[in-house]
Design a protein around this motif. Sequence first.
Motif, PDB file in Angstrom:
ATOM      1  N   ALA A 249      43.834  47.570  28.199  1.00  0.00           N
ATOM      2  CA  ALA A 249      44.444  47.381  29.524  1.00  0.00           C
ATOM      3  C   ALA A 249      45.956  47.244  29.363  1.00  0.00           C
ATOM      4  O   ALA A 249      46.443  46.612  28.423  1.00  0.00           O
ATOM      5  N   ARG A 250      46.699  47.854  30.279  1.00  0.00           N
ATOM      6  CA  ARG A 250      48.163  47.807  30.241  1.00  0.00           C
ATOM      7  C   ARG A 250      48.688  46.752  31.210  1.00  0.00           C
ATOM      8  O   ARG A 250      48.023  46.403  32.179  1.00  0.00           O
ATOM      9  N   GLY A 251      49.901  46.314  30.952  1.00  0.00           N
ATOM     10  CA  GLY A 251      50.547  45.356  31.847  1.00  0.00           C
ATOM     11  C   GLY A 251      51.319  46.070  32.945  1.00  0.00           C
ATOM     12  O   GLY A 251      50.940  47.155  33.384  1.00  0.00           O
ATOM     13  N   PHE A 252      52.439  45.493  33.308  1.00  0.00           N
ATOM     14  CA  PHE A 252      53.209  46.045  34.427  1.00  0.00           C
ATOM     15  C   PHE A 252      54.247  47.058  33.938  1.00  0.00           C
ATOM     16  O   PHE A 252      54.653  47.038  32.808  1.00  0.00           O
TER      17      PHE A 252
ATOM     18  N   ILE B  98      35.120  51.863  45.408  1.00  0.00           N
ATOM     19  CA  ILE B  98      35.540  52.716  44.305  1.00  0.00           C
ATOM     20  C   ILE B  98      35.991  51.787  43.177  1.00  0.00           C
ATOM     21  O   ILE B  98      36.706  50.812  43.412  1.00  0.00           O
ATOM     22  N   GLY B  99      35.557  52.058  41.950  1.00  0.00           N
ATOM     23  CA  GLY B  99      35.980  51.202  40.830  1.00  0.00           C
ATOM     24  C   GLY B  99      35.980  51.996  39.534  1.00  0.00           C
ATOM     25  O   GLY B  99      35.358  53.043  39.451  1.00  0.00           O
ATOM     26  N   HIS B 100      36.574  51.512  38.479  1.00  0.00           N
ATOM     27  CA  HIS B 100      37.261  50.235  38.360  1.00  0.00           C
ATOM     28  C   HIS B 100      38.615  50.403  37.688  1.00  0.00           C
ATOM     29  O   HIS B 100      39.186  49.447  37.176  1.00  0.00           O
ATOM     30  N   ALA B 101      39.128  51.660  37.638  1.00  0.00           N
ATOM     31  CA  ALA B 101      40.421  51.892  36.975  1.00  0.00           C
ATOM     32  C   ALA B 101      41.361  52.740  37.830  1.00  0.00           C
ATOM     33  O   ALA B 101      42.162  53.522  37.317  1.00  0.00           O
ATOM     34  N   LEU B 102      41.269  52.537  39.149  1.00  0.00           N
ATOM     35  CA  LEU B 102      42.200  53.229  40.055  1.00  0.00           C
ATOM     36  C   LEU B 102      43.652  52.964  39.675  1.00  0.00           C
ATOM     37  O   LEU B 102      44.508  53.840  39.770  1.00  0.00           O
TER      38      LEU B 102
ATOM     39  N   VAL C 204      44.377  39.827  33.518  1.00  0.00           N
ATOM     40  CA  VAL C 204      44.003  38.867  32.474  1.00  0.00           C
ATOM     41  C   VAL C 204      45.201  38.654  31.554  1.00  0.00           C
ATOM     42  O   VAL C 204      46.141  39.459  31.542  1.00  0.00           O
ATOM     43  N   SER C 205      45.131  37.586  30.782  1.00  0.00           N
ATOM     44  CA  SER C 205      46.183  37.332  29.811  1.00  0.00           C
ATOM     45  C   SER C 205      45.791  37.931  28.464  1.00  0.00           C
ATOM     46  O   SER C 205      44.678  37.712  27.977  1.00  0.00           O
ATOM     47  N   ALA C 206      46.748  38.650  27.869  1.00  0.00           N
ATOM     48  CA  ALA C 206      46.500  39.222  26.542  1.00  0.00           C
ATOM     49  C   ALA C 206      46.424  38.133  25.485  1.00  0.00           C
ATOM     50  O   ALA C 206      46.009  38.389  24.351  1.00  0.00           O
ATOM     51  N   GLU C 207      46.817  36.917  25.850  1.00  0.00           N
ATOM     52  CA  GLU C 207      46.750  35.806  24.892  1.00  0.00           C
ATOM     53  C   GLU C 207      45.373  35.161  24.843  1.00  0.00           C
ATOM     54  O   GLU C 207      45.119  34.295  24.006  1.00  0.00           O
ATOM     55  N   SER C 208      44.486  35.567  25.748  1.00  0.00           N
ATOM     56  CA  SER C 208      43.095  35.101  25.702  1.00  0.00           C
ATOM     57  C   SER C 208      42.231  36.188  25.079  1.00  0.00           C
ATOM     58  O   SER C 208      42.542  37.372  25.179  1.00  0.00           O
ATOM     59  N   ALA C 209      41.117  35.763  24.491  1.00  0.00           N
ATOM     60  CA  ALA C 209      40.169  36.732  23.939  1.00  0.00           C
ATOM     61  C   ALA C 209      39.363  37.364  25.080  1.00  0.00           C
ATOM     62  O   ALA C 209      39.182  36.755  26.137  1.00  0.00           O
ATOM     63  N   TYR C 210      38.930  38.584  24.853  1.00  0.00           N
ATOM     64  CA  TYR C 210      38.095  39.296  25.825  1.00  0.00           C
ATOM     65  C   TYR C 210      36.771  39.610  25.117  1.00  0.00           C
ATOM     66  O   TYR C 210      36.674  40.592  24.381  1.00  0.00           O
TER      67      TYR C 210
ATOM     68  N   LEU D  86      43.391  44.654  34.272  1.00  0.00           N
ATOM     69  CA  LEU D  86      42.106  45.028  33.663  1.00  0.00           C
ATOM     70  C   LEU D  86      41.240  45.864  34.592  1.00  0.00           C
ATOM     71  O   LEU D  86      40.559  46.780  34.150  1.00  0.00           O
ATOM     72  N   GLN D  87      41.254  45.514  35.875  1.00  0.00           N
ATOM     73  CA  GLN D  87      40.267  46.109  36.779  1.00  0.00           C
ATOM     74  C   GLN D  87      40.826  46.241  38.180  1.00  0.00           C
ATOM     75  O   GLN D  87      41.608  45.399  38.623  1.00  0.00           O
ATOM     76  N   SER D  88      40.408  47.286  38.877  1.00  0.00           N
ATOM     77  CA  SER D  88      40.759  47.420  40.292  1.00  0.00           C
ATOM     78  C   SER D  88      39.550  47.929  41.061  1.00  0.00           C
ATOM     79  O   SER D  88      38.678  48.594  40.500  1.00  0.00           O
TER      80      SER D  88
END
Length: 277
Positions: A274-277, A97-101, A256-262, A132-134
């Motif tokens: 994508a949200r953090g914790f 099952i993917g990718h935003a559980l 992922v780090s929000a300080e890197s480009a995606y 980002l993904q689960s």
Amino acid sequence: MTSLDADQRARFRRDGFLVLEGFAPDEECDALRARADALVAFEPSSVPSIFTTDEQARRTDEYFLGSGDQIRFFFESLAFDSGGALAVKKEHAINKIGHALHDLDPLFDHFSRAPRVARLVSDLGLASPRLLQSMYIFKQPRIGGEVRCHQDATFLQTEPQAMVGLWFALEDATEENGCLWAIPGGHRAGLQSLFVRNSDDTTTMRVLGDVTWEDGPLVPLPVKKGAVILLDGLVPHLSKQNRSERSRHAYTLHAVSAESAYPETNWLRRAMPARGF
Ligand code: FE2
């Protein structure tokens, strides 16, 4: 409570992975398994999308490419007969099952954003982490397909590379039922290939290096239910077919780090950031 000491952090940097036994309580593992079973049971009959990392057989259809911010269901290739019909019950046919559980299902959200998980990701040095993904991976008895040797950063690119994977064992994972294998130190060879989503929604596997993982000194990582395996985005790893009578359920998260480009060329897209914790 779990957080990493200096020795564990050093081993993660050296090997590109780290195994932590006893991370998640049994009852939380069981609750996630029950929730996944319920999601499969209530899944409206959608077009099955077969998942395999075999490049030729990869089905990069709309269902897959649109799953970045959805809960979608992917089936085992061996679950179908020659006519394309399901040859086993749906609950035994599902690959993952993917990718935003972790965003859409309250139980997976709660597990994924627990303080102990946030501490781990922070201890690994990921700045401004975003989930980002689960994936929920079933690794079914007898038909659980192999996942060939790969680097997760091939499929989730960040610039500069700032992504870690967390692999939670929801059942005991052994060599018989398809545990993870990894190449210690293999992350230092850099990214070897990149899975690119083109502007017309076709996809291309771009070769960047010439390292052949099959030659690498893979080591098995058998773990008990409740363990977590931390994976550097660049460490090569695989899991073999499950031909045993026992399933090998696992839940994976990629931060992922929000300080890197995606880059736009990532296959995974989301309507919301994508949200953090
Ligand atoms: Fe992976």
